[in-house]
Structure formats: C-alpha cells, structure tokens
Design a protein around this motif. Sequence first.
Motif, short mmCIF file in Angstrom:
data_model
loop_
_atom_site.label_atom_id
_atom_site.label_comp_id
_atom_site.label_asym_id
_atom_site.label_seq_id
_atom_site.Cartn_x
_atom_site.Cartn_y
_atom_site.Cartn_z
N ARG A 145 47.42 34.57 68.57
CA ARG A 145 48.79 34.62 69.10
C ARG A 145 49.79 34.64 67.95
N GLY A 146 50.69 35.62 67.97
CA GLY A 146 51.72 35.71 66.95
C GLY A 146 52.77 34.64 67.15
N LEU A 147 53.13 33.95 66.06
CA LEU A 147 54.13 32.88 66.10
C LEU A 147 55.42 33.27 65.40
N GLY A 148 55.49 34.48 64.86
CA GLY A 148 56.63 34.89 64.06
C GLY A 148 56.42 34.58 62.59
N ASP A 149 57.14 35.28 61.74
CA ASP A 149 57.06 35.09 60.30
C ASP A 149 55.63 35.24 59.79
N CYS A 150 54.89 36.15 60.39
CA CYS A 150 53.52 36.48 59.98
C CYS A 150 52.56 35.29 60.10
N ARG A 151 52.83 34.40 61.04
CA ARG A 151 51.93 33.27 61.30
C ARG A 151 51.25 33.47 62.66
N PHE A 152 50.00 32.98 62.75
CA PHE A 152 49.20 33.17 63.96
C PHE A 152 48.45 31.89 64.29
N GLU A 153 48.05 31.78 65.56
CA GLU A 153 47.17 30.70 65.98
C GLU A 153 46.13 31.25 66.94
N ARG A 154 44.97 30.64 66.91
CA ARG A 154 43.89 31.02 67.82
C ARG A 154 44.34 30.77 69.25
N ALA A 155 44.06 31.75 70.15
CA ALA A 155 44.53 31.63 71.54
C ALA A 155 43.41 31.80 72.56
N ASN A 156 42.15 31.87 72.15
CA ASN A 156 41.06 32.07 73.11
C ASN A 156 41.08 31.06 74.23
N GLU A 157 41.16 29.79 73.88
CA GLU A 157 41.10 28.73 74.90
C GLU A 157 42.37 28.71 75.75
N ALA A 158 43.53 28.84 75.12
CA ALA A 158 44.79 28.78 75.86
C ALA A 158 44.91 29.94 76.84
N TRP A 159 44.33 31.07 76.51
CA TRP A 159 44.45 32.24 77.37
C TRP A 159 43.21 32.47 78.23
N GLY A 160 42.25 31.55 78.19
CA GLY A 160 41.07 31.67 79.02
C GLY A 160 40.16 32.82 78.63
N PHE A 161 40.15 33.15 77.35
CA PHE A 161 39.37 34.30 76.88
C PHE A 161 38.07 33.84 76.23
N ASP A 162 36.96 34.37 76.72
CA ASP A 162 35.65 34.09 76.16
C ASP A 162 35.32 35.18 75.15
N GLY A 163 35.33 34.83 73.86
CA GLY A 163 35.09 35.82 72.82
C GLY A 163 33.65 36.23 72.64
N GLY A 164 32.72 35.54 73.31
CA GLY A 164 31.31 35.91 73.27
C GLY A 164 30.71 35.76 71.89
N SER A 165 29.59 36.46 71.68
CA SER A 165 28.88 36.37 70.39
C SER A 165 28.22 37.70 70.03
N LEU A 166 28.76 38.80 70.56
CA LEU A 166 28.13 40.10 70.38
C LEU A 166 28.64 40.80 69.11
N TRP A 167 28.18 41.99 68.90
CA TRP A 167 28.58 42.84 67.78
C TRP A 167 29.62 43.82 68.33
N THR A 168 30.90 43.55 68.10
CA THR A 168 31.98 44.31 68.71
C THR A 168 32.62 45.23 67.70
N THR A 169 32.86 46.48 68.11
CA THR A 169 33.34 47.50 67.19
C THR A 169 34.50 48.32 67.74
N ALA A 170 34.96 48.05 68.98
CA ALA A 170 36.00 48.89 69.56
C ALA A 170 36.86 48.08 70.52
N PHE A 171 38.10 48.53 70.72
CA PHE A 171 39.05 47.81 71.58
C PHE A 171 40.09 48.78 72.11
N SER A 172 40.57 48.48 73.33
CA SER A 172 41.72 49.18 73.87
C SER A 172 42.36 48.30 74.92
N ALA A 173 43.60 48.63 75.27
CA ALA A 173 44.35 47.80 76.23
C ALA A 173 45.29 48.66 77.05
N THR A 174 45.57 48.18 78.27
CA THR A 174 46.53 48.81 79.15
C THR A 174 47.11 47.76 80.07
#
Length: 553
Positions: A145-174
């Motif tokens: 999650r972007g916090l401004g001024d080029c700072r970030f924080e991990r958001a997996n738990e806050a956003w309910g996202f399970d990042g898994g443990s696979l070998w990931t090479t591609a992404f897209s969004a809509t």
Amino acid sequence: MTKGGLAAGLAVSVLVVMAAAIGATAVLLPPTSTSALATPQFVEEAAVAGIDHRYDGEFEFFVGGGVAVFDCDADGRPDLYLAGGSEPAALYHNDSRPTGTLQFSHRPDPETDLVRVTGAYPLDIDGDQQVDLAVLRHGENVLLRGLGDCRFERANEAWGFDGGSLWTTAFSATWEESATWPTIAFGNYLNEESTDRSRHCHDNELVRPRATDDGFAASIPLSPGWCALSILFSDWDRSGRRDLRVSNDRHYYSDDSAGEEQLWRVAVGEPPRPYTQDEGWQTVRVWGMGIASTDVTSDGYPDYYLTSQGDNKLQVLADGPAQPRYEDIALERGVTVHRPYSGDTDLLSTAWHAEFQDVNNDTFADLFVAKGNVEAMPDYAALDPSNLLIGQPDGTFIESSEAAGIVSYARARGAAMVDFNLDGMLDLVVVNRRENIKLWRNVGSGSATQPAPIGNWLAVHLEQSGPNPDAIGAWLEVKIGDRTVEREVTVGGGHAGGQLGWIHCGLGSADQAEVRVRWPDGETGPWLRLPANSFAVLERGADAAQPWLPAPN
C-alpha cells in the motif's frame, strides 16, 4: 499522482495562457505528416544516473526481471521499482531535472527491498490516490500500500489477500462495472513439485473483490494453466467488458495436443471461462513471453504482439468483433524479428518484454522488443540485441536499433519506454540478467550535451474521483489533423512489469491536438483542444483540461 501533487508543479504565470488554449472549442486542425520522422539518438546513463542493479539468480529466475514505472511521491516524475530475483528488489526515486541528464537515488526500505521478486505492477488498489504495488515473487506475492513520499506498507492481511507460495510471473487488473475494488489476476509458472507429466504448470488465479467491496475474496483458479509469462485485461471487442489474455510458455506443454494461448471471458456475475474454438478462438502455441497491445491497423480495436523464441506474432481480428478469431500479420508488417540483426544472426532470437510507443513523436506507433538468451541455450542466439522498430505510415516497421545507438548484448528481460526527464522524448530502461540495467536517454536528433527534439508531443494523465482514480479501462482518442490515434489504458502485459502515469502521444508537425476520453463505464467526455509540447490532466466531468508544469528540483 494526486491532485495535490499535480498542483505543486503548476506555474501560474504560464497557466493562464495555456488554459485558454486547452479549454477552447475544437477547430479543424491541419493535416499531419504522412511520412515517418527520423530515428532518435540515445545515450546510456545508468551508471552516471546512480543506478546499480541487476536481476540475478539461478533457474527460478531465468524468467521474470520486470520493472514498475510510476510516480511514488506525486511530483510528476516517473520512479522505478526493479525486480532483483535472488537479490533484493530496489526502489529508485527520479531526481532528474526537466530536460536534463537522468538522475536517480536509491530508496532502501525493508518493505520494498524484498527478495525473490520476479516483477511488479503499479496500481491504485484502494482508491486513495496513492499508487500501490503488486509485487510478484517466487513465493508469496505481496501487495504494498502506497503511503506517499515513496513509502509503502504490506497490505496482504488488511486487504484480505492471500499471496500464496507459487512461482508468479504475470499480473493484470481491471474494474468490473461499479466495483470499488479491482479484479486482479496472477499468472503462475512452473509447478516444480509436480510428478504429473500432463500438468507441469500451476493454475493462474483471478481475485475479485469481496461482496462487501472492501478487500479481496478468495482466488478463483483459472484451470488449466499452461505456465503463463504475460497476462492482460483488454477490451478486445470494444464491448466494455475486459477479458483476460494469457500468453503461455509451450516449453512445458505435455504434448502437441495440450497447451495453447488463452482468452478468458470475465463477465460481471459469471464465473470466468476460456473462449473455445466454437466461439472463434484458434489454437496458437508459442513460447509466450510477453504481450504488447495497441491499434496497429487503425480499425478501432486493439491488436496484440506476442513475444516468443523465434517467430513473434502480431495478432489482429480476422472478421471484426463478433468473435475472437485472430490472424497473424507480423511477417507483412516486418515485426517477426525472429533472428538477431547483429551478433548471432544465424540463430533464433529469444524475445521478452514488448511495448508500443511513439518514440520519435511522428504519430505512428513504434515497437521495442527486449531480447536475451534464457541462460545458455545453444540453439538460440547468445548475442541477441533488443529491437527498436520504427513505425511507418503504411503500418510496417523498420529495424532501427543501430541507428538509435542502443545495441547491447546483455540478456534483457523487462523494460519500459517513458519520459524520465519530462522533455517530451521517451527514454528507455531495460532490466538485464546478471548485469546492470541499461538506462537510455533520448536526445532526439541532438547529442548528450545538446538534445534536439524530433516532432511535437502531448502527455496527458486521466483522473476520476472514487475508485479506479487512474481510469484503467478507459480509451483515449487523440485527433491530430485528419488522423485519430486511440489508446486503451491498461495495467498488465509486457514481461513482469508495467507503468502508470503520463500517457505520451506524438503529434508530428502539428502544434495542437484534440483529445477526448471514453471513461471505463462507457461515458464519453467532450473533445478538448490541447497545445503541443505540454502536460495536461484530464479530469472526468471537467469541461477543460488542467495544465501541468514540472516544478524545478
């Protein structure tokens, strides 16, 4: 890029003059040039710019090596987040002075200096007007999650996202219709633990928002998966629905009857499903590395360039938008580039990231293709320089890397063409395997000490309130004399990285252009006239564009 950040760059004394032109009633513009402009010159500046970074590692990092380009502190300048493979990823802030040499500074932080990163894509996920990052890894994927001024924080738990443990090479969004949160997709690669010869690859994943629209639900498997290396949500038929293209690596297909390129129908309220041959989808098998899209044929629909080992493809709709049936026109347009133009010219090439941009500002799309041997494959070129293909008025392309001065035999992976010093000329960053990146400054027809622009240009940023503030899924129309160029705003494609920010448009000899936006929900804004060689913010609902000027460092 936030409204506040944009406002910080305004120069009021100039804006009064520019605003009158930008809000004026559209007029008939003079015809644009019918010939391509010259190939620009490039100067390599990675070391002097302060960047020391490479994509490294053994087998699990033969693929990947992307770069995310975005503005992490709302100063209007594109910053870099570079995948590192076995080494830490790195965030570099853009300190370049407008029109000057390129300068970057490393911003170390435990949140961003992750290891085992294959790539990353920028996206404002939670709609707070701070750009976030989807970080792809061999292991758990991480949403920052972007916090401004080029700072970030991990958001997996806050956003309910399970990042898994696979070998990931591609992404897209809509964004699907009125959803507050995006629908995101992850392309996964080889299943190293599989003993089933018919299933070498992990399934890909579609992640939709929770019913409460305040985070993400459990992922939906997109099965079968065939070792994806690039995916892209795109409105291929201009229906307003963005379906998911998947480009796969046929090296891991079980046999000639299993595995292919894919197009998944992703409709609101329906489970995703792959298009079938009965619906017009045709079997294509390539060593799929990357996807680039633009309307090469000027028929109003996006065309798709697929990189591979050897023969690359340029797919266009064969019979219009009634069905997703494509034909390959790469050979007739001059973009197969299946062998090196220099180096090991008798062997086949290996292509990775591809990107359409107008690098010489003549209104015709050009194409950059990053190349490099996987590691030490003897049947493929070891000396395999990347391609810069300059678009011509008749829709063909001419190889121009030597003329541009960007010949390199480093093993390229991810890349981006972007205006780092805000001078209206697109620069080039290339991530290399086991070598420092290449950072090429575009100096036009001039030199390192005396740059000289080629052609006029326009850079616009789309902005809407609420969710999807960067209007992913919109279409930008740019009318230059009697020529109209259309651009779909996407996040995805390429190879393991992409960009978010200014949309660059070449204008040729025209001193102005008309622009309008078809917003993601289909609403079309008014035509607005913009002066050449300027930056402008197009805000939804406004009857005039907001001019922008970079503030000095």
